[in-house]
Design a protein around this motif. Structure first.
Motif, mmCIF file in Angstrom:
data_model
loop_
_atom_site.group_PDB
_atom_site.id
_atom_site.type_symbol
_atom_site.label_atom_id
_atom_site.label_comp_id
_atom_site.label_asym_id
_atom_site.label_seq_id
_atom_site.Cartn_x
_atom_site.Cartn_y
_atom_site.Cartn_z
ATOM 1 N N ASP A 79 6.993 33.157 -11.308
ATOM 2 C CA ASP A 79 7.118 33.842 -10.011
ATOM 3 C C ASP A 79 6.861 35.345 -10.135
ATOM 4 N N GLU A 83 4.235 36.894 -7.721
ATOM 5 C CA GLU A 83 4.549 38.000 -6.800
ATOM 6 C C GLU A 83 3.608 39.178 -7.044
ATOM 7 N N TYR A 84 3.303 39.425 -8.293
ATOM 8 C CA TYR A 84 2.468 40.576 -8.665
ATOM 9 C C TYR A 84 1.020 40.402 -8.209
#
Ligand code: 2P0
Length: 344
Positions: A79, A83-84
């Motif tokens: 995750d 997310e990045y």
């Protein structure tokens, strides 16, 4: 393209100046900076496939599907990358731990370093290894150091963005390590739990933080001078201090067993008998690691086998940093793993 694939290998590392205690549990920010030696003989190979057709993340370790709890840890780590990058796909993660069963070194360090590099490769991320170590850190603190080879420092930093590892020296000056694998069962107190309990209850803990900073400065100076004996003395002293914090925790605990102490005694005896420098260090488990000159390793091993069963005495030279593997490398790794060759 519905699939993105990345494969990587990372070696395990043994801390000479230990990481022991977190100042931020969620971000894995350590209380002190640490320094390690990456080992050539023990490593993890990991393949990550982001695949649009997957309904969830999956995780296979040593060709066996892992429990939901284990998959959850991997998912949380992936995750961070999703997310990045904005990646939406789930992934299939396959890992092969290339550590002899007897070594008891199946550490999270090589696991999360390999996973971080494989994931970054799959997603085409262009970032320095230093920056990648800030991602690896969120899986397991010690994995920051396994992205690099030789002697490696993990700088505690001031924020999540600068708590990262960097290489210090390639350790190509006659350095070796002997592993006395006296007990390879699952550890009773996870390092994460042990370090937290120690931070909270040991009256010696503040001294640990204070003196570890000095030890780190001193060992870096000794490495720069290639002063092996000084590096070894600092290693042994720092490791013993870490274990003194567990004995002074409340309630107290120790990672040592009677066999740990027998192995320590063997090291003391052998180095005295042979008049060869050799320095011990222990981690969050019962096994003893001995820092020595590579050119003294055979003589030390022969002597140590007088005190310990031969299959408990393993050796390694310094290892390289993590690197990307090809599909052909992966196929070969799987084939040798299946044949029961634990390491090459
Ligand atoms: C080290 N150890 O520096 C120290 C010395 C054990 C004793 O790093 O909670 O598995 O995942 O960040 O990295 C083992 O702790 O702990 C460790 P987490 P990790 O190698």
């Amino acid at each position: 393209m519905s699939k993105k694939v990345g494969i990587a290998r990372a070696h395990t590392n043994i801390a000479l100046i230990k990481y022991w205690g977190k100042r931020d549990k969620a971000l894995f920010l350590p209380m002190n900076s640490s320094l390690s030696l990456t080992l050539d003989a023990f490593y993890t190979d990991t393949k990550v496939i982001f695949d649009a057709s997957l309904p969830a993340d999956t995780f296979y370790l040593n060709m066996e599907k892992q429990s939901q709890k284990e998959i959850e840890k991997i998912s949380q780590f992936l995750d961070l990358f999703r997310e990045y990058t904005g990646e939406k796909r789930f992934a299939c993660v396959e890992s092969l731990n290339r550590v002899p069963t007897a070594a008891g070194l199946a550490s999270s360090a090589s696991a999360f370093a390999a996973l971080a590099l494989a994931t970054a490769t799959a997603l085409g991320l262009e970032m320095s290894r230093e920056e990648l170590s800030t991602f690896a850190r969120r899986g397991s603190g010690s994995s920051t150091r396994s992205l690099f080879g030789g002697f490696v420092e993990w700088d505690m930093g001031t924020t999540s963005a600068d708590s990262m590892a960097h290489p210090i020296d390639d350790a190509s000056w006659d350095i070796g390590m002997i592993i006395l694998a006296v007990d390879t069962g699952k550890k009773k107190i996870a390092s994460r739990v042990g370090m937290e309990h120690t931070v909270q209850t040991s009256p010696f803990y503040s001294m640990w933080v204070e003196t570890a900073a000095q030890d780190l400065q001193d060992i870096k100076a000794a490495i720069a001078q290639k002063d092996f004996e000084r590096v070894g003395q600092l290693t042994e002293h720092n490791g013993m201090k870490m274990h003194a914090t567990t004995l002074s925790a409340n309630p107290p605990f120790t990672y040592w067993t009677a066999d740990t102490m027998k192995a320590q005694e063997a090291v003391r005896q052998v180095r005295e008998d042979l008049a060869v420098p050799a320095y011990m260090t222990m981690d969050a488990g019962p096994n003893v690691k001995v820092l020595c000159r590579a050119s003294d390793m055979d003589e030390l091993v022969t002597a140590l086998k007088e005190y310990l069963p031969a299959d408990q005495v393993l050796t390694s030279l310094p290892g390289s940093g993590a690197y990307v593997l090809s599909e052909a490398d992966w196929q070969e790794s799987q084939a040798t793993f299946s044949k029961g060759v634990a390491h090459d």
